[in-house]
Every structure is written in C-alpha cells, then in structure tokens.
Design a protein around this motif. Sequence first.
Motif, PDB file in Angstrom:
ATOM      1  N   LEU A 243       0.853  -1.217   0.022  1.00  0.00           N
ATOM      2  CA  LEU A 243       0.209   0.120   0.001  1.00  0.00           C
ATOM      3  C   LEU A 243       0.943   1.161  -0.063  1.00  0.00           C
ATOM      4  CD1 LEU A 243      -3.068   0.787   0.114  1.00  0.00           C
ATOM      5  CD2 LEU A 243      -2.733   0.722   2.513  1.00  0.00           C
ATOM      6  N   PHE A 244       0.832   2.040  -1.002  1.00  0.00           N
ATOM      7  CA  PHE A 244       1.461   3.394  -1.252  1.00  0.00           C
ATOM      8  C   PHE A 244       0.711   4.398  -1.120  1.00  0.00           C
ATOM      9  CE2 PHE A 244       3.919  -0.078  -3.257  1.00  0.00           C
ATOM     10  CZ  PHE A 244       5.095   0.224  -3.110  1.00  0.00           C
ATOM     11  N   ASP A 245       1.338   5.692  -0.672  1.00  0.00           N
ATOM     12  CA  ASP A 245       0.628   6.902  -0.662  1.00  0.00           C
ATOM     13  C   ASP A 245       0.805   7.578  -2.080  1.00  0.00           C
ATOM     14  OD1 ASP A 245       3.188   7.906  -0.831  1.00  0.00           O
ATOM     15  OD2 ASP A 245       2.961   8.691   1.300  1.00  0.00           O
ATOM     16  N   HIS A 246       0.525   8.892  -2.146  1.00  0.00           N
ATOM     17  CA  HIS A 246       0.431   9.556  -3.509  1.00  0.00           C
ATOM     18  C   HIS A 246       1.868   9.666  -4.082  1.00  0.00           C
ATOM     19  CE1 HIS A 246      -3.906  10.461  -3.715  1.00  0.00           C
ATOM     20  NE2 HIS A 246      -3.757  11.003  -2.312  1.00  0.00           N
ATOM     21  N   ASP A 247       2.828   9.810  -3.164  1.00  0.00           N
ATOM     22  CA  ASP A 247       4.310   9.900  -3.521  1.00  0.00           C
ATOM     23  C   ASP A 247       4.873   8.537  -3.712  1.00  0.00           C
ATOM     24  OD1 ASP A 247       3.769  12.847  -3.501  1.00  0.00           O
ATOM     25  OD2 ASP A 247       4.564  12.804  -1.289  1.00  0.00           O
ATOM     26  N   LEU A 248       4.381   7.265  -3.690  1.00  0.00           N
ATOM     27  CA  LEU A 248       4.602   6.077  -3.887  1.00  0.00           C
ATOM     28  C   LEU A 248       5.714   5.837  -2.512  1.00  0.00           C
ATOM     29  CD1 LEU A 248       5.436   5.560  -7.665  1.00  0.00           C
ATOM     30  CD2 LEU A 248       3.652   4.698  -6.218  1.00  0.00           C
ATOM     31  N   ASP A 249       5.286   6.459  -1.470  1.00  0.00           N
ATOM     32  CA  ASP A 249       6.089   6.055  -0.250  1.00  0.00           C
ATOM     33  C   ASP A 249       5.215   4.749   0.349  1.00  0.00           C
ATOM     34  OD1 ASP A 249       7.999   8.075  -0.544  1.00  0.00           O
ATOM     35  OD2 ASP A 249       6.591   9.259   0.517  1.00  0.00           O
ATOM     36  N   LEU A 250       5.969   3.855   0.821  1.00  0.00           N
ATOM     37  CA  LEU A 250       5.364   2.717   1.195  1.00  0.00           C
ATOM     38  C   LEU A 250       4.522   2.677   2.633  1.00  0.00           C
ATOM     39  CD1 LEU A 250       4.909  -0.722   0.765  1.00  0.00           C
ATOM     40  CD2 LEU A 250       7.180  -0.908   2.003  1.00  0.00           C
ATOM     41  N   ILE A 251       3.484   2.492   2.570  1.00  0.00           N
ATOM     42  CA  ILE A 251       2.670   2.650   3.941  1.00  0.00           C
ATOM     43  C   ILE A 251       2.945   1.547   4.724  1.00  0.00           C
ATOM     44  CG2 ILE A 251       0.412   3.108   5.182  1.00  0.00           C
ATOM     45  CD1 ILE A 251      -0.396   4.712   2.274  1.00  0.00           C
ATOM     46  N   VAL A 252       2.374   0.409   4.028  1.00  0.00           N
ATOM     47  CA  VAL A 252       2.549  -1.035   4.764  1.00  0.00           C
ATOM     48  C   VAL A 252       2.462  -2.205   3.634  1.00  0.00           C
ATOM     49  CG1 VAL A 252       0.047  -1.178   4.821  1.00  0.00           C
ATOM     50  CG2 VAL A 252       1.517  -2.304   6.449  1.00  0.00           C
ATOM     51  N   GLY A 253       2.987  -3.278   3.841  1.00  0.00           N
ATOM     52  CA  GLY A 253       3.143  -4.379   2.955  1.00  0.00           C
ATOM     53  C   GLY A 253       2.277  -5.562   3.714  1.00  0.00           C
ATOM     54  N   ASP A 254       2.383  -6.683   2.934  1.00  0.00           N
ATOM     55  CA  ASP A 254       1.626  -7.965   3.499  1.00  0.00           C
ATOM     56  C   ASP A 254       2.747  -8.593   4.508  1.00  0.00           C
ATOM     57  OD1 ASP A 254       3.257  -8.427   1.365  1.00  0.00           O
ATOM     58  OD2 ASP A 254       2.249 -10.505   0.994  1.00  0.00           O
ATOM     59  N   ARG A 255       3.974  -8.109   4.218  1.00  0.00           N
ATOM     60  CA  ARG A 255       5.154  -8.602   5.211  1.00  0.00           C
ATOM     61  C   ARG A 255       6.056  -7.335   5.346  1.00  0.00           C
ATOM     62  NH1 ARG A 255       6.918 -13.315   1.427  1.00  0.00           N
ATOM     63  NH2 ARG A 255       4.683 -13.553   1.146  1.00  0.00           N
ATOM     64  N   PRO A 256       6.946  -7.463   6.298  1.00  0.00           N
ATOM     65  CA  PRO A 256       7.905  -6.509   6.429  1.00  0.00           C
ATOM     66  C   PRO A 256       8.945  -6.618   5.349  1.00  0.00           C
ATOM     67  CG  PRO A 256       7.677  -7.464   8.616  1.00  0.00           C
ATOM     68  CD  PRO A 256       6.906  -8.376   7.741  1.00  0.00           C
ATOM     69  N   VAL A 257       9.118  -5.436   4.647  1.00  0.00           N
ATOM     70  CA  VAL A 257      10.258  -5.349   3.394  1.00  0.00           C
ATOM     71  C   VAL A 257      11.579  -5.880   4.052  1.00  0.00           C
ATOM     72  CG1 VAL A 257      11.094  -4.201   1.748  1.00  0.00           C
ATOM     73  CG2 VAL A 257       8.779  -3.877   2.276  1.00  0.00           C
ATOM     74  N   ALA A 258      12.000  -6.821   3.453  1.00  0.00           N
ATOM     75  CA  ALA A 258      13.499  -7.358   4.019  1.00  0.00           C
ATOM     76  C   ALA A 258      14.409  -7.360   2.813  1.00  0.00           C
ATOM     77  CB  ALA A 258      13.458  -8.671   4.743  1.00  0.00           C
TER      78      ALA A 258
END
Length: 467
Positions: A243-258
């Motif tokens: 899930l990204f905001d307007h600026d394509l900054d990551l809000i949350v994913g289905d798992r932690p980004v590693a």
Amino acid sequence: MIAIRHHLQRMIGGVVLVLGVTCAAGSYLLLSWLADREVERNAGAMAQQAGLELDRLLLPPTSLLNLLANVPDLKNGRLSDWIMRLPAQASLLRANAMLESVYVGGASGEYLNLREIKNAYDRERFSVDDRVVWLVQAQRAHDVPDEGQLRLGFDSDFEELTRHFEPSAKDYDPRLRPWYQLAIGVGHVVRTPPYKFYSSDRNGITLARDMGNGFVVAMDINLDSLSPSLKKVSSQWSARFWLFDHDLDLIVGDRPVADNDPLASYARGELPVAGNNGQWVKDATGEAWWVGSTRVQLDSHDDMELRYAFPRNVILGKAELVRDVLLAITALMLAITLYATKRVALRFSRPLEALAAASERIGRLSFREQLLIDADFIEIKELADTHERMRIMLSENEQHIAEQEAELKSRFLALSQAERDLKQLNSDLSATLLAIPDLLFELSESGEYIHVWARNPEWLAAQKEVL
C-alpha cells in the motif's frame, strides 16, 4: 514382405503424426494466447477484490469518524463529557483491532484521547499497572487544570483507578500534528503518511475528520496490526500486496520489507508498472509474477495505491491446467490413432504381402498353392480373385503343355524307332547286295517283280522303273 508393412506404417503413421503434432501445437499456442488474454482480466478482478477488502478494512473507522464528527459533546473540549462517552468509544476500539486510539483536538489546543492498554509494552510506555485496561489522556480541557497532560487509568468497568499528570507531555499541542493540519477545514476523512506516534512511539497512520468549530476527531491505525490484515487478503491467492501513498512512499506491505525479499525492489517502487494493465516480471529467484496497481478510496476519494503481484501459477493455474489436460487428451488420442493406424496398416499390408508371395511363386512357375486372402478392402479382394484366376489359367496351360510335350515325346520316340529300323533294313540289303554277283530279282508270292537289284545299274538293259 515386411518392407510393405513398414512402408505403409511409416506413410500412414507419418501423416497422422504430422497432423496430430500440428493440431497439438496449434491448440497449445491458441490456448496459451487465450490464457494470456485472460491474465489482465483475472488479475484486475483479483486486484479489485483485494482493493474492496482493503476498503472494507478502512470503512469502519471511516464511517465511525463521520459519525463522531456529528456528536456535539465531543467538540466542547470538556473531559467530563469525554469520560461520559467512554463505553461507546471503547466499544469502537474493541470492535476494530487495528485501531490504537481515538481522540479529538481543538482550536485552543484541547486534546482528549482514549486508548486501550493491550500489552506489556503499553503498560511500560504509559507507566500503568496490570489493572488498567483503558487510558484517557486530557490536555488543555476546559475542566482540567493546565498542569500538563492528565492521564487517567480505568478498569474494564470504566472505574477510575489512577490519576496523574505527565510532565513530559506538557508541550504536546494537537494543532501542530499532521493529522490536525490535514483535516481542519476539509469536509471528508483524510489520512496522514506513515509516521511515528507521539504517545506510543509506534509507526502508523492517522485517519482524521473535521468536526467544525476548530475541532478534529481522529483515530490511530497501527501498521503492525494493518499488515496482518493485508497478509490475510494476500494469502487467498499467495499474492503480494503493498500500500503506497500519492508519492509512492510505502505505507504497509503484507509482510515486512526485507533485503532477502525477492520482490523488495518492487515494494520500494523501483519496478516499472504499466498502469492498471500490469506486466510480467521475474523476481530474483526467477519466478514470474504479474504486477499491477489499483486505487484504494478513503471516504469516496482516491487516496492510496495498492500494488499487487500475483504468481503465474495462481493467475494462470486454471487456464494452464485446462490447456495441459487438453494436450494430454490430444496426446492420448494421437497415441490411440497411431495404434489404430498400425492395425490398419497390418490389415492392409498382410493381403498385399500374400499377393506378393503368390506372385513370387508364379515367377518360379509354381502354380499348385491356392491363394486364400481374407481382406477387408474390396479392391484387394478383387485383385486377389484376379490373381487366383490367373494362377488357375496358368496351371491349366502348364498341364496342357505337359500333355502336348508327352505326346510329342511319344511321337519322337516312334519316329526315332522307325528311323533305326530303316537304317537296319538298309544295312541288311546292302549286305545282301554285296553278296550277289551281278543281279537280283525280288518277286512276290504271285510271281510279280517287285524290285530289281543290281550291283552296277549300268548293267541293266533299261531303268529299274521300266523293268
């Protein structure tokens, strides 16, 4: 003889094999093309469903904010009114596990907050004992002394257990917070970018709604609680969601980004995405994913972008299964057809082999063996009948020639015997003549002259025919 059979098998089987392989390859390409055509539609449908699920997750807090924005008692800045509504506010938090707290902020810096104490981290963070279930934070309220932030601890029955001022939060001002500044004067629910909450020190987002009169009601959503919800949605298709905001900054994913996440680069927005159409990409392990994006609405406004990645076996699994089953059926039918072709070739070649063997016997002038052929083809039967009639005719001719040969041989023997007898008679006569001095007269029993024999014909007074 076997060459005929093999030739027919190769010829007929080759034609069937070429046709079968052509049909199988054509079917494979056609079904693959149809499957690829279905990718976008299937992915879009699944992504839309995922977006609806996410909308459903965000709908309760959005609806609650719209309801709370119209409650007059919540925008008068009084702690007593806030405490009176604690059971209703607490039921909202209990019904939505991803909500961390609900609070209001006023134009004069009023701040009233209700949060649930869920774990040991919360107890240590807010310095409350094990009996406290609900924590109220009040600051600059009209009925609270301006001595900093007042914190009240309540049990599950909303009985007050503790009360103290927190000096460290004395300078907290809701008017300076992003949720207040985004929502004030806006007529719908807004969302903040991910940030670290001031009170709990957790990462999350805030949904806020303007209440009028300079008041804003807000709810904190803990990203640690939102990620499992997103993971639950993604587990339906073994997919990945971010899930990204307007600026394509990551809000949350289905798992932690590693760092070892095969699709981490996509989660960070480095992979190209062709709008909602999507495209195929391969991750670091070589697995193919269909990636794309869809919009997520918040209070009927496009607010976030949900990027998704569906594995190939999920998005094309059914279509490829149908294709593979059809190919397996085609291969089975081809094998059956080849076997049937071999049987037909045998049924066709065996009579021809028998005809070839019979022709070879005739070539050796052997006409005794009868040709017996049980063929399923009328043409071969007619050919066999013609061959048998020819054999019978040649056999009869052979017998007639043999009879003629025997008769000629008998005559030849008779003529040879007569010739031998004549030669013997001439020999006898010649000996007789040699024994006669001059002349010899041959007479019949009746006294007639039959022949005149003379050693020297000149001695005769006339020719023998005259005499």
